[in-house]
Scaffold this motif. Structure first.
Motif, PDB file in Angstrom:
ATOM      1  N   ARG A 138      39.397  46.819  33.369  1.00 36.87           N
ATOM      2  CA  ARG A 138      40.684  46.220  33.739  1.00 36.87           C
ATOM      3  C   ARG A 138      41.359  45.573  32.533  1.00 36.87           C
ATOM      4  NH1 ARG A 138      43.846  46.857  38.069  1.00 36.87           N
ATOM      5  NH2 ARG A 138      44.266  44.630  38.276  1.00 36.87           N
ATOM      6  N   ILE A 139      40.559  44.903  31.706  1.00 38.91           N
ATOM      7  CA  ILE A 139      41.116  44.274  30.505  1.00 38.91           C
ATOM      8  C   ILE A 139      41.649  45.333  29.546  1.00 38.91           C
ATOM      9  CG2 ILE A 139      40.531  42.954  28.422  1.00 38.91           C
ATOM     10  CD1 ILE A 139      38.452  41.450  30.141  1.00 38.91           C
ATOM     11  N   PHE A 155      40.906  36.923  34.746  1.00 35.45           N
ATOM     12  CA  PHE A 155      40.870  35.662  35.486  1.00 35.45           C
ATOM     13  C   PHE A 155      40.613  35.872  36.979  1.00 35.45           C
ATOM     14  CE2 PHE A 155      42.710  34.539  31.483  1.00 35.45           C
ATOM     15  CZ  PHE A 155      42.100  33.325  31.208  1.00 35.45           C
ATOM     16  N   GLY A 156      40.720  37.100  37.441  1.00 30.67           N
ATOM     17  CA  GLY A 156      40.273  37.394  38.799  1.00 30.67           C
ATOM     18  C   GLY A 156      38.774  37.223  38.923  1.00 30.67           C
ATOM     19  N   MET A 157      38.042  37.630  37.885  1.00 25.19           N
ATOM     20  CA  MET A 157      36.598  37.434  37.878  1.00 25.19           C
ATOM     21  C   MET A 157      36.247  35.954  37.783  1.00 25.19           C
ATOM     22  SD  MET A 157      33.787  38.975  35.202  1.00 25.19           S
ATOM     23  CE  MET A 157      32.089  39.243  35.721  1.00 25.19           C
ATOM     24  N   GLU A 214      44.376  32.605  49.424  1.00 27.21           N
ATOM     25  CA  GLU A 214      44.761  33.160  50.717  1.00 27.21           C
ATOM     26  C   GLU A 214      44.638  34.682  50.719  1.00 27.21           C
ATOM     27  OE1 GLU A 214      49.035  33.444  52.390  1.00 27.21           O
ATOM     28  OE2 GLU A 214      48.221  31.574  53.203  1.00 27.21           O
ATOM     29  N   GLN A 215      45.086  35.311  49.635  1.00 22.30           N
ATOM     30  CA  GLN A 215      45.099  36.771  49.574  1.00 22.30           C
ATOM     31  C   GLN A 215      43.699  37.376  49.423  1.00 22.30           C
ATOM     32  OE1 GLN A 215      48.430  38.722  47.269  1.00 22.30           O
ATOM     33  NE2 GLN A 215      48.794  36.604  46.620  1.00 22.30           N
ATOM     34  N   THR A 216      42.742  36.574  49.011  1.00 18.76           N
ATOM     35  CA  THR A 216      41.393  37.111  48.773  1.00 18.76           C
ATOM     36  C   THR A 216      40.370  36.592  49.785  1.00 18.76           C
ATOM     37  OG1 THR A 216      40.945  35.319  47.177  1.00 18.76           O
ATOM     38  CG2 THR A 216      41.810  37.396  46.293  1.00 18.76           C
ATOM     39  N   VAL A 231      45.016  38.915  41.336  1.00 15.29           N
ATOM     40  CA  VAL A 231      44.675  39.061  42.759  1.00 15.29           C
ATOM     41  C   VAL A 231      43.853  40.327  42.983  1.00 15.29           C
ATOM     42  CG1 VAL A 231      45.604  39.459  45.076  1.00 15.29           C
ATOM     43  CG2 VAL A 231      46.648  37.728  43.593  1.00 15.29           C
ATOM     44  N   HIS A 232      44.317  41.437  42.434  1.00 19.83           N
ATOM     45  CA  HIS A 232      43.619  42.705  42.647  1.00 19.83           C
ATOM     46  C   HIS A 232      42.198  42.648  42.094  1.00 19.83           C
ATOM     47  CE1 HIS A 232      43.138  47.019  43.259  1.00 19.83           C
ATOM     48  NE2 HIS A 232      42.600  47.061  42.052  1.00 19.83           N
TER      49      HIS A 232
END
Length: 217
Positions: free
Chosen positions: A120-121, A130-132, A9-11, A196-197
């Motif tokens: 980011r990592i 895990f966003g990727m 939903e957020q993405t 999410v980000h």
């Protein structure tokens, strides 16, 4: 609402940015060119070859409280090893020079996407990776198998030119269920926010990768 549902939903806006890339519309309409498909595979090689190194980097930086997630990463590594060679073989089956791709450089959009996730990592939260995963596997499910069939019909290429796309459409159906389970086990708000980000940014960057591909006339 589960965290996985919240993540989707957020993405949604960023996902729509990716899916609205003109090259995707051409692929779905069957007007994509061989040059465009080879360009897609070229950029795919330059990010797929980083999947296992990114997984290893993430796993090595996870805190002890996320040992269960490190175990899952070991499973992912076994699944993902060697997939970049599938892409190169597809390129060769299209009549292009796979060694030139192997030894070449990615488009800046691809390089920025990969670099961002490493950053980011390393500098923020390793769970960001895990966003990727959400972006790449979700996109595969939405597009891969269907687009592979349309492109093959249009370009009259052999089955061996579609090992990457065809396998990832079906393979990622299993992966996404595994991914949902993992995401719904996250219980730390900072970890969730990091996923999410990163997903939002990677959707934009991956969308730019698609927008960098040549369109057919």
């Amino acid at each position: 609402m589960s965290f996985y549902e919240s993540l989707l939903e957020q993405t949604s806006a960023e996902r729509n940015y990716l899916l609205s890339a003109p090259i995707i519309a051409q692929a779905m309409a069957g007007t994509v060119s061989l040059n465009s498909y080879v360009a897609f595979l070229t950029e795919a090689y330059h990010h797929v070859k980083h999947t296992v190194p990114l997984l290893m980097t993430c796993g090595g930086r996870l805190p002890e409280r996320l040992e269960w997630l490190r175990d899952a990463i070991a499973e992912y590594i076994d699944e993902e090893k060697g997939h970049q060679e599938w892409v190169l073989n597809d390129i060769a089956a299209c009549g292009a020079d796979k060694e030139a791709v192997r030894n070449g450089l990615p488009h800046m959009s691809t390089e920025l996407m990969v670099s961002y996730v490493y950053d980011r990592i390393a500098r923020h939260n390793p769970v960001s990776f895990f966003g990727m995963v959400n972006v790449l596997e979700g996109t595969s499910i939405a597009l891969a198998t269907q687009v592979a069939g349309v492109i093959q019909d249009k370009l009259q290429l052999p089955n061996k030119a579609f090992s990457y796309l065809s396998s990832h459409g079906s393979l990622d159906l299993e992966h996404i269920e595994f991914f949902k389970k993992l995401m719904n086990q996250l219980d730390n708000d900072d970890d969730k926010a990091a996923v999410v980000h990163t997903a939002k940014v990677v959707y934009r960057l991956y969308g730019d990768v698609f927008r960098s591909l040549p369109l057919s006339a």
